[in-house]
Scaffold this active site. Structure first.
Site, PDB file in Angstrom:
ATOM      1  N   HIS A 159      52.416  27.772  46.875  1.00  0.00           N
ATOM      2  CA  HIS A 159      52.568  29.029  47.817  1.00  0.00           C
ATOM      3  C   HIS A 159      51.734  30.216  47.060  1.00  0.00           C
ATOM      4  O   HIS A 159      52.310  31.205  47.569  1.00  0.00           O
ATOM      5  CB  HIS A 159      54.118  29.143  48.137  1.00  0.00           C
ATOM      6  CG  HIS A 159      54.942  27.837  48.324  1.00  0.00           C
ATOM      7  ND1 HIS A 159      55.074  27.510  49.580  1.00  0.00           N
ATOM      8  CD2 HIS A 159      55.351  26.909  47.687  1.00  0.00           C
ATOM      9  CE1 HIS A 159      55.600  26.335  49.816  1.00  0.00           C
ATOM     10  NE2 HIS A 159      55.862  26.005  48.631  1.00  0.00           N
ATOM     11  N   SER A 286      28.658  46.924  45.973  1.00  0.00           N
ATOM     12  CA  SER A 286      28.631  47.435  47.337  1.00  0.00           C
ATOM     13  C   SER A 286      27.534  48.597  47.369  1.00  0.00           C
ATOM     14  O   SER A 286      27.436  49.250  46.391  1.00  0.00           O
ATOM     15  CB  SER A 286      29.932  47.933  47.475  1.00  0.00           C
ATOM     16  OG  SER A 286      30.073  49.225  48.229  1.00  0.00           O
ATOM     17  N   LYS A 292      32.321  48.686  42.601  1.00  0.00           N
ATOM     18  CA  LYS A 292      32.607  47.213  43.284  1.00  0.00           C
ATOM     19  C   LYS A 292      31.374  46.099  42.523  1.00  0.00           C
ATOM     20  O   LYS A 292      30.454  46.124  42.243  1.00  0.00           O
ATOM     21  CB  LYS A 292      32.252  47.012  44.667  1.00  0.00           C
ATOM     22  CG  LYS A 292      33.333  47.785  45.468  1.00  0.00           C
ATOM     23  CD  LYS A 292      34.663  47.183  45.536  1.00  0.00           C
ATOM     24  CE  LYS A 292      34.854  45.920  45.863  1.00  0.00           C
ATOM     25  NZ  LYS A 292      34.959  45.982  47.458  1.00  0.00           N
ATOM     26  N   GLU A 299      32.561  33.472  47.802  1.00  0.00           N
ATOM     27  CA  GLU A 299      32.776  33.908  49.497  1.00  0.00           C
ATOM     28  C   GLU A 299      31.819  33.049  50.365  1.00  0.00           C
ATOM     29  O   GLU A 299      32.135  32.364  51.383  1.00  0.00           O
ATOM     30  CB  GLU A 299      32.681  35.211  49.812  1.00  0.00           C
ATOM     31  CG  GLU A 299      33.980  35.941  48.984  1.00  0.00           C
ATOM     32  CD  GLU A 299      33.479  37.525  49.188  1.00  0.00           C
ATOM     33  OE1 GLU A 299      34.401  38.172  49.724  1.00  0.00           O
ATOM     34  OE2 GLU A 299      32.501  38.039  48.657  1.00  0.00           O
TER      35      GLU A 299
END
Ligand code: ARG
Length: 466
Positions: A159, A286, A292, A299
C-alpha cells in the site's frame, strides 16, 4: 485517374486502381521491412520448386542470384519502392522479374497469403530473439546493482506504506523474476512461430506436386531434432493471426513490468525517499525551474506501456468477427506489431541504461530501514514462539504500537515494564526482536529475504543470466 492495370493480378481488369485507392491500399510504406524475410522465403520456395522439378536448377540459380542483387539494392538504399505495386512482395517480385525472366515462375504454387504468413513467422522468430537479448541485458544491469549494493537493506512496502525490511537485492530479484517470465513468454511465442505456412497457397493449397517439408527445412522451421514443421490446415494458416496477438501481448505484459519497475525508481529517486539517484544521462531538466532533475526515462517507460497495450487491443479488435480466411483487413495487422516490436526493444534498452547508471544512497536506505515499526510483526512472532495465539499476539503488539504513539517514543525505546504490563507473553528480553541483523537472519526459508536466501539467489541468477 484510372490507369492501365498492373501485371500481377490485372488480367481480368479493364482499368487499374484509382490514385486514391492506391494510396489507401498500399502497405509497402510499412511492410518493406519484411524484405529480408521475403527474400529468404522466395529463395526457399524456388529451391523447393527446383527440387521437385517444377523449375530447372538453372532457373533456380538465376532467381537466387537475382534475389541477392535486389536485396543488395534494398540494403544499400538503391531500390525504388513503388506504392503502385502495393506491398513488399510485389515490389520485390517485379524488380526481380525485370532482370530475371525465370522469375515469372517464382510465384508458382504460392499466394501472397501464405507468403506474408511466412514472412511474418520469420519476423516473429527474429523479433523474439532480439527482445529476449535486450531483456537479458536489463536483467544483467539489475544483477550488477544488486551485487554492488548487496548488503543494503530497505523497507519493503505494501500500500506504499512501510511494511517489513528486505535486502535491496531481494527487491531487485523480484524484478528479475518478472523479466525472466517475460523471456519465457517470448520463447514460447518464438516456438509458436516455428511452423512453415508455405504450400497453403491462397486458401486451399495447390494442385502441383510441391514438397512442403523441403521448404520448411530450408527456412529453419524445424523442431529440436531437425524435423520440419509445417502448418496442418491451409485455411487456418492464411487466416490465423494468433501469433500477432501473442507477440503484442508478450510486449504489453513486459511493458507493464517495465512500468512498475519505473514507478518504483521514480518514487525511490524523489527527495522524499532519496534511496537512489538516477543517471543524468537518462533524466531531463525543466525549462523553467533550474533545480529540477526529472526521471523522464522512467516516466516514458510508464507511458509507452499504455501504447503497447493499445497495440494489443487493436489486433484483438481487428481479427474479431472476420470470416475465414484471408481478408484485406489483415493488412492492418502489421503497423501495431512493428510498433510493439520497435517500442519494446527501445524500452528494454532504456530500462537497462537507466538501471546501469543508478546510484544507491546507502545512508538514506539505512535511515529508512532503521524504523523499528518495520519489525512489529517480528514482535508478534516473538509472542507466538512463547505460546501466544497469533491473533492475540497481533492485538498485543497493536497495543504496544499504540503506546509508543501516545508516548511519542520509537517502538524499541519503550520501558520494558510498560510493555510487560500489556501482555503476560512479553518477557524482559522483548526488545531483542529489533536487532535488524537477527531479524533478517531468521528469514531463511526459500523465497524469503534473509541473507542465506539472498546468497542462494545470487548464485542462481548469476548462473541463469550467464
Ligand atoms: N499486403 C498484403 C497483406 O499484408 C499481402 C497479402 C495480400 N493478399 C491478398 N489476397 N490481397 O495482407
Amino acid at each position: 485517374m484510372a490507369k492501365k492495370s498492373q501485371a500481377t493480378w490485372g488480367g481480368r481488369f479493364s482499368t487499374g486502381p484509382a490514385d486514391l485507392m492506391l494510396q489507401f491500399s498500399e502497405s509497402v510504406s510499412f511492410d518493406r521491412r519484411l524484405a529480408p524475410f521475403d527474400v529468404a522465403g522466395s529463395k526457399a520456395h524456388s529451391a523447393m520448386l527446383a527440387h521437385v522439378g517444377i523449375i530447372t536448377a538453372k532457373e533456380r540459380d538465376a532467381i537466387h542470384a537475382g534475389l541477392d542483387a535486389v536485396f543488395a539494392d534494398i540494403t544499400t538504399g538503391k531500390f525504388t519502392w513503388s506504392t503502385q505495386l502495393e506491398d513488399v512482395h510485389m515490389n520485390i517480385e517485379q524488380a526481380l522479374t525485370k532482370n530475371v525472366p525465370a522469375a515469372a515462375k517464382l510465384h508458382t504454387a504460392r499466394s501472397r497469403n501464405d507468403q506474408v504468413a511466412t514472412d511474418m513467422r520469420l519476423f516473429f522468430k527474429h523479433a523474439c530473439a532480439v527482445i529476449s537479448e535486450k531483456i537479458l541485458s536489463a536483467q544483467k544491469a539489475l544483477l550488477a546493482v544488486a551485487s554492488r549494493d548487496g548488503d543494503v537493506l530497505i523497507p519493503g512496502y505494501t500500500h506504499l506504506q512501510r511494511a517489513q525490511p528486505v535486502f535491496l537485492a531481494h527487491h531487485l530479484f523480484a524484478y528479475l523474476e518478472m523479466l525472466e517470465r517475460d523471456r519465457d513468454r517470448f520463447a514460447v511465442v518464438a516456438d509458436h512461430a516455428n511452423w512453415c505456412p508455405l504450400g497453403s497457397g491462397a486458401i486451399a493449397g495447390t494442385t502441383l506436386p510441391i514438397d512442403r517439408e523441403f521448404t520448411a527445412r530450408q527456412l529453419g522451421f524445424v523442431d529440436a531434432k531437425g524435423r520440419p514443421r509445417v502448418t496442418q490446415n491451409s485455411m487456418d494458416t492464411v487466416a490465423d493471426r494468433d501469433l500477432y496477438i501473442e507477440f503484442a501481448s508478450a510486449c504489453a505484459l513486459f511493458g507493464v513490468h517495465m512500468s512498475r519497475i519505473a514507478e518504483d525508481l521514480i518514487i525511490w529517486s524523489s527527495v522524499e525517499f532519496k534511496f537512489i539517484d538516477l543517471p543524468d544521462t537518462f533524466c531531463t531538466g525543466s525549462s523553467l525551474m533550474p533545480q529540477k532533475k526529472n526521471p523522464d526515462s522512467c516516466e516514458l517507460l510508464r507511458g509507452k506501456s499504455a501504447r503497447l497495450q493499445g497495440n494489443l487491443h487493436t489486433l484483438l479488435t481487428l481479427v474479431k468477427g472476420l470470416p475465414l480466411t484471408y481478408n484485406r483487413d489483415l493488412q492492418e495487422d502489421k503497423p501495431p506489431v512493428f510498433d510493439s516490436f520497435d517500442q519494446t526493444a527501445l524500452c528494454a534498452d532504456v530500462l537497462a541504461g537507466t538501471i546501469a547508471g543508478m546510484t544507491v544512497f546507502r545512508e538514506r536506505c539505512a535511515e529508512a530501514v532503521a524504523d523499528p515499526a518495520l519489525l512489529a510483526t517480528d514482535l508478534a512472532d516473538y509472542l507466538v514462539a512463547r505460546g501466544v495465539p497469533f491473533r492475540e499476539a497481533h492485538h498485543a503488539v497493536g497495543s504496544v504500537v499504540k503506546l509508543a504513539e501516545s508516548l511519542k517514543l520509537p517502538l524499541d525505546k519503550l520501558p520494558a515494564a510498560e510493555v510487560m504490563k500489556i501482555h503476560s507473553g512479553y518477557g524482559d528480553d522483548w526488545a531483542v526482536v529489533f536487532d535488524l541483523k537477527r531479524a533478517m537472519a531468521m528469514r531463511k526459508g526459500t523465497g524469503m529475504p534473509g541473507p542465506s536466501q539472498v546468497k542462494r539467489q545470487f548464485v542462481r541468477w548469476r548462473k541463469l543470466l550467464g
